[in-house]
Scaffold this motif. Structure first.
Motif, PDB file in Angstrom:
ATOM      1  N   ASP A  97      19.908   5.359  15.580  1.00 29.90           N
ATOM      2  CA  ASP A  97      18.584   4.866  15.232  1.00 29.90           C
ATOM      3  C   ASP A  97      17.549   5.761  15.897  1.00 29.90           C
ATOM      4  OD1 ASP A  97      18.503   2.802  13.524  1.00 29.90           O
ATOM      5  OD2 ASP A  97      17.969   1.271  15.014  1.00 29.90           O
ATOM      6  N   LEU A  98      16.574   6.190  15.120  1.00 32.23           N
ATOM      7  CA  LEU A  98      15.541   7.057  15.685  1.00 32.23           C
ATOM      8  C   LEU A  98      14.184   6.404  15.526  1.00 32.23           C
ATOM      9  CD1 LEU A  98      16.907  10.252  14.012  1.00 32.23           C
ATOM     10  CD2 LEU A  98      16.716   9.954  16.489  1.00 32.23           C
ATOM     11  N   TYR A  99      13.339   6.600  16.542  1.00 30.01           N
ATOM     12  CA  TYR A  99      11.954   6.161  16.451  1.00 30.01           C
ATOM     13  C   TYR A  99      11.214   7.161  15.562  1.00 30.01           C
ATOM     14  CZ  TYR A  99       7.137   5.927  18.131  1.00 30.01           C
ATOM     15  OH  TYR A  99       5.783   5.881  18.190  1.00 30.01           O
ATOM     16  N   VAL A 100      10.409   6.678  14.636  1.00 25.54           N
ATOM     17  CA  VAL A 100       9.573   7.583  13.819  1.00 25.54           C
ATOM     18  C   VAL A 100       8.159   7.022  13.726  1.00 25.54           C
ATOM     19  CG1 VAL A 100      11.368   8.588  12.322  1.00 25.54           C
ATOM     20  CG2 VAL A 100      10.301   6.436  11.654  1.00 25.54           C
TER      21      VAL A 100
ATOM     22  N   VAL B  54       7.257  12.154  19.785  1.00 23.72           N
ATOM     23  CA  VAL B  54       8.241  11.282  19.136  1.00 23.72           C
ATOM     24  C   VAL B  54       9.653  11.786  19.465  1.00 23.72           C
ATOM     25  CG1 VAL B  54       9.085  10.418  16.915  1.00 23.72           C
ATOM     26  CG2 VAL B  54       6.617  10.675  17.290  1.00 23.72           C
ATOM     27  N   ALA B  55       9.828  13.119  19.379  1.00 20.86           N
ATOM     28  CA  ALA B  55      11.144  13.694  19.698  1.00 20.86           C
ATOM     29  C   ALA B  55      11.532  13.350  21.139  1.00 20.86           C
ATOM     30  CB  ALA B  55      11.111  15.210  19.501  1.00 20.86           C
ATOM     31  N   GLU B  56      10.545  13.403  22.038  1.00 17.72           N
ATOM     32  CA  GLU B  56      10.804  13.107  23.450  1.00 17.72           C
ATOM     33  C   GLU B  56      11.281  11.655  23.604  1.00 17.72           C
ATOM     34  OE1 GLU B  56       7.283  13.718  25.727  1.00 17.72           O
ATOM     35  OE2 GLU B  56       8.358  13.648  27.631  1.00 17.72           O
ATOM     36  N   ALA B  57      10.644  10.759  22.884  1.00 17.79           N
ATOM     37  CA  ALA B  57      11.052   9.342  22.948  1.00 17.79           C
ATOM     38  C   ALA B  57      12.483   9.192  22.441  1.00 17.79           C
ATOM     39  CB  ALA B  57      10.096   8.486  22.117  1.00 17.79           C
ATOM     40  N   ASN B  58      12.844   9.942  21.403  1.00 14.20           N
ATOM     41  CA  ASN B  58      14.208   9.834  20.882  1.00 14.20           C
ATOM     42  C   ASN B  58      15.228  10.463  21.826  1.00 14.20           C
ATOM     43  OD1 ASN B  58      13.964   8.292  18.482  1.00 14.20           O
ATOM     44  ND2 ASN B  58      12.868  10.019  17.555  1.00 14.20           N
ATOM     45  N   CYS B  59      14.831  11.521  22.520  1.00 17.79           N
ATOM     46  CA  CYS B  59      15.742  12.109  23.522  1.00 17.79           C
ATOM     47  C   CYS B  59      16.011  11.078  24.621  1.00 17.79           C
ATOM     48  CB  CYS B  59      15.124  13.355  24.144  1.00 17.79           C
ATOM     49  SG  CYS B  59      15.049  14.757  23.027  1.00 17.79           S
ATOM     50  N   ARG B  60      14.946  10.382  25.041  1.00 18.88           N
ATOM     51  CA  ARG B  60      15.124   9.366  26.092  1.00 18.88           C
ATOM     52  C   ARG B  60      16.001   8.231  25.580  1.00 18.88           C
ATOM     53  NH1 ARG B  60       9.993   7.633  26.826  1.00 18.88           N
ATOM     54  NH2 ARG B  60       8.944   9.597  26.512  1.00 18.88           N
ATOM     55  N   ARG B  61      15.691   7.779  24.382  1.00 21.25           N
ATOM     56  CA  ARG B  61      16.440   6.650  23.804  1.00 21.25           C
ATOM     57  C   ARG B  61      17.934   6.938  23.756  1.00 21.25           C
ATOM     58  NH1 ARG B  61      15.102   3.735  18.043  1.00 21.25           N
ATOM     59  NH2 ARG B  61      13.374   2.980  19.248  1.00 21.25           N
TER      60      ARG B  61
ATOM     61  N   ASP C 212       0.835  -1.218   0.000  1.00 22.92           N
ATOM     62  CA  ASP C 212       0.000   0.000   0.000  1.00 22.92           C
ATOM     63  C   ASP C 212       0.858   1.251   0.000  1.00 22.92           C
ATOM     64  OD1 ASP C 212      -2.383  -1.324   0.039  1.00 22.92           O
ATOM     65  OD2 ASP C 212      -2.587  -1.288   2.235  1.00 22.92           O
ATOM     66  N   ARG C 213       2.165   1.075  -0.076  1.00 29.19           N
ATOM     67  CA  ARG C 213       3.135   2.168  -0.185  1.00 29.19           C
ATOM     68  C   ARG C 213       3.443   2.890   1.118  1.00 29.19           C
ATOM     69  NH1 ARG C 213       6.238   2.366  -4.909  1.00 29.19           N
ATOM     70  NH2 ARG C 213       5.170   0.905  -6.235  1.00 29.19           N
ATOM     71  N   GLU C 214       3.066   2.261   2.235  1.00 27.90           N
ATOM     72  CA  GLU C 214       3.495   2.851   3.512  1.00 27.90           C
ATOM     73  C   GLU C 214       5.022   2.775   3.577  1.00 27.90           C
ATOM     74  OE1 GLU C 214       1.488   1.335   6.954  1.00 27.90           O
ATOM     75  OE2 GLU C 214       2.857   2.329   8.335  1.00 27.90           O
ATOM     76  N   PRO C 215       5.700   3.865   3.950  1.00 29.32           N
ATOM     77  CA  PRO C 215       7.172   3.826   3.991  1.00 29.32           C
ATOM     78  C   PRO C 215       7.680   2.783   5.001  1.00 29.32           C
ATOM     79  CG  PRO C 215       6.387   6.097   4.162  1.00 29.32           C
ATOM     80  CD  PRO C 215       5.183   5.207   4.293  1.00 29.32           C
ATOM     81  N   THR C 216       8.765   2.141   4.624  1.00 24.72           N
ATOM     82  CA  THR C 216       9.330   1.095   5.487  1.00 24.72           C
ATOM     83  C   THR C 216       9.662   1.634   6.881  1.00 24.72           C
ATOM     84  OG1 THR C 216      10.253   0.168   3.501  1.00 24.72           O
ATOM     85  CG2 THR C 216      11.131  -0.685   5.555  1.00 24.72           C
ATOM     86  N   ALA C 217      10.138   2.882   6.938  1.00 27.35           N
ATOM     87  CA  ALA C 217      10.508   3.433   8.254  1.00 27.35           C
ATOM     88  C   ALA C 217       9.306   3.459   9.203  1.00 27.35           C
ATOM     89  CB  ALA C 217      11.081   4.844   8.094  1.00 27.35           C
ATOM     90  N   TYR C 218       8.118   3.754   8.681  1.00 26.69           N
ATOM     91  CA  TYR C 218       6.929   3.753   9.550  1.00 26.69           C
ATOM     92  C   TYR C 218       6.546   2.327   9.937  1.00 26.69           C
ATOM     93  CZ  TYR C 218       6.091   8.680   8.288  1.00 26.69           C
ATOM     94  OH  TYR C 218       6.191  10.032   8.100  1.00 26.69           O
ATOM     95  N   ILE C 219       6.700   1.401   9.009  1.00 25.96           N
ATOM     96  CA  ILE C 219       6.356   0.000   9.315  1.00 25.96           C
ATOM     97  C   ILE C 219       7.290  -0.524  10.410  1.00 25.96           C
ATOM     98  CG2 ILE C 219       6.207  -2.345   8.383  1.00 25.96           C
ATOM     99  CD1 ILE C 219       5.524  -1.099   5.659  1.00 25.96           C
ATOM    100  N   LEU C 220       8.572  -0.196  10.284  1.00 24.71           N
ATOM    101  CA  LEU C 220       9.546  -0.686  11.277  1.00 24.71           C
ATOM    102  C   LEU C 220       9.525   0.178  12.537  1.00 24.71           C
ATOM    103  CD1 LEU C 220      12.690  -1.256   8.987  1.00 24.71           C
ATOM    104  CD2 LEU C 220      10.820  -2.847   9.453  1.00 24.71           C
ATOM    105  N   GLY C 221       8.994   1.404  12.412  1.00 26.08           N
ATOM    106  CA  GLY C 221       8.994   2.336  13.544  1.00 26.08           C
ATOM    107  C   GLY C 221      10.375   2.879  13.834  1.00 26.08           C
ATOM    108  N   LYS C 222      11.241   2.851  12.838  1.00 27.71           N
ATOM    109  CA  LYS C 222      12.578   3.411  13.078  1.00 27.71           C
ATOM    110  C   LYS C 222      13.284   3.763  11.779  1.00 27.71           C
ATOM    111  CE  LYS C 222      15.001  -0.934  13.167  1.00 27.71           C
ATOM    112  NZ  LYS C 222      15.882  -1.849  13.824  1.00 27.71           N
TER     113      LYS C 222
END
Ligand code: GLN
Length: 285
Positions: free
Chosen positions: A83-86, A155-162, A66-76
């Motif tokens: 590595d960033l969460y997206v 999302v940015a907050e999660a990446n700061c924590r990560r 369905d053309r969802e970008p791989t980064a969204y499917i993987l969540g990163k």
């Protein structure tokens, strides 16, 4: 079905649907289902997939078709060595934006050698890619990161924590520079710059899935860049610098815009690895 067969058939399905780099994508999707790296997959080629695993793989392949970008499917997504969460509330960091980070780091290091602690701001931070990269590379700097979108800031907050930089990045919600509590020494921004007329030509992955608010820059793509320049007076320390990511063909107009606001600025434009002018750096006088 064995891992090997799953890789082959997934690769073929994606390839037939016209998805570029289909075999790499197959590895990423299967690796995600099994919690294995791409290379690990090849250490157990004859292992069988359970029916739960095959179903999950089919689900992910369906989303990709369905053309969802791989980064969204993987969540990163990988960016500047981390590595960033997206998710769908944030733009997926592009490799070109690594040039923005590199040029920002160059300027920030020069500035901290001269004056010690500096304050930097990443405007329109999205998933926090630029802010986190700057904080990791500049342990002395105070980093502000703003975004108008509350879900993007989560999302940015999660990446700061990560990446263990929560204590060093202040996340602020609001329009561009508006939420900054004090003037800064450097502003870095990858704002939306896609022209209205360019939208149709974007890939379905971008058009249908990435947040339009992070991409659309109005008629000539420069609405937000004009806006941030208007907001700068009073928000920059003496001699501060700013770096803006731009799109193809926008360098001359952006340089002229900067000149009208900062007639004494020292302006330089840097091309990305594809030869497209991508980053404009201005050092105010
Ligand atoms: N480089 C992005 C693209 O081509 C656009 C990013 C932006 O508008 N800041 O989709």
């Amino acid at each position: 079905m064995t891992l090997n067969q799953a890789l082959r058939s997934t690769g073929q399905t994606l390839h037939r649907a016209g998805i570029p780099d289909a075999s790499i994508e197959a590895e990423l999707l299967l690796g995600h289902v099994l919690g294995m790296s791409r290379t690990q997959l090849y250490t157990e080629p004859d292992r069988s997939l359970t029916s739960v695993e095959s179903d999950r793989l089919l689900g992910l392949v369906g989303r990709r078709l369905d053309r969802e970008p791989t980064a969204y499917i993987l969540g990163k997504c990988g960016f500047y060595g981390i590595d960033l969460y997206v998710n769908c509330h944030t733009l997926i960091p592009r490799p070109e934006t690594e040039l923005l980070v590199e040029k920002a780091l160059e300027l920030a290091r020069r500035r901290s050698r001269a004056q010690g602690q500096i304050a930097v701001a990443d405007i329109g931070t999205g998933c926090g890619a630029v802010a986190v990269s700057l904080a990791l590379a500049l342990p002395q700097a105070r980093v502000f990161a703003t975004d108008v979108s509350a879900p993007a800031l989560r999302v940015a907050e999660a990446n700061c924590r990560r990446h263990a930089v929560s204590g060093r990045i202040e996340l602020l919600q609001g329009s561009l520079l508006e939420p900054l509590p004090e003037p800064v020494d450097m502003v870095v921004a990858n704002l939306p710059y896609v022209r209205n007329g360019e939208f149709e030509g974007l890939s379905p992955e971008i058009r249908a899935f990435e947040p339009e608010i992070a991409l659309a820059g109005g008629e000539d793509g420069l609405d937000k860049i004009r806006h941030i320049l208007e907001q700068m007076p009073g928000r920059l320390n003496r001699g501060a610098g700013f770096l803006l990511e731009i799109g193809q063909g926008q360098a001359d107009t952006v340089t002229a815009l900067i000149n009208t606001h900062f007639p004494r600025a020292d302006i330089e434009v840097f091309p990305d690895p594809g030869g497209i002018d991508r980053v404009v750096r201005a050092i105010t006088g």
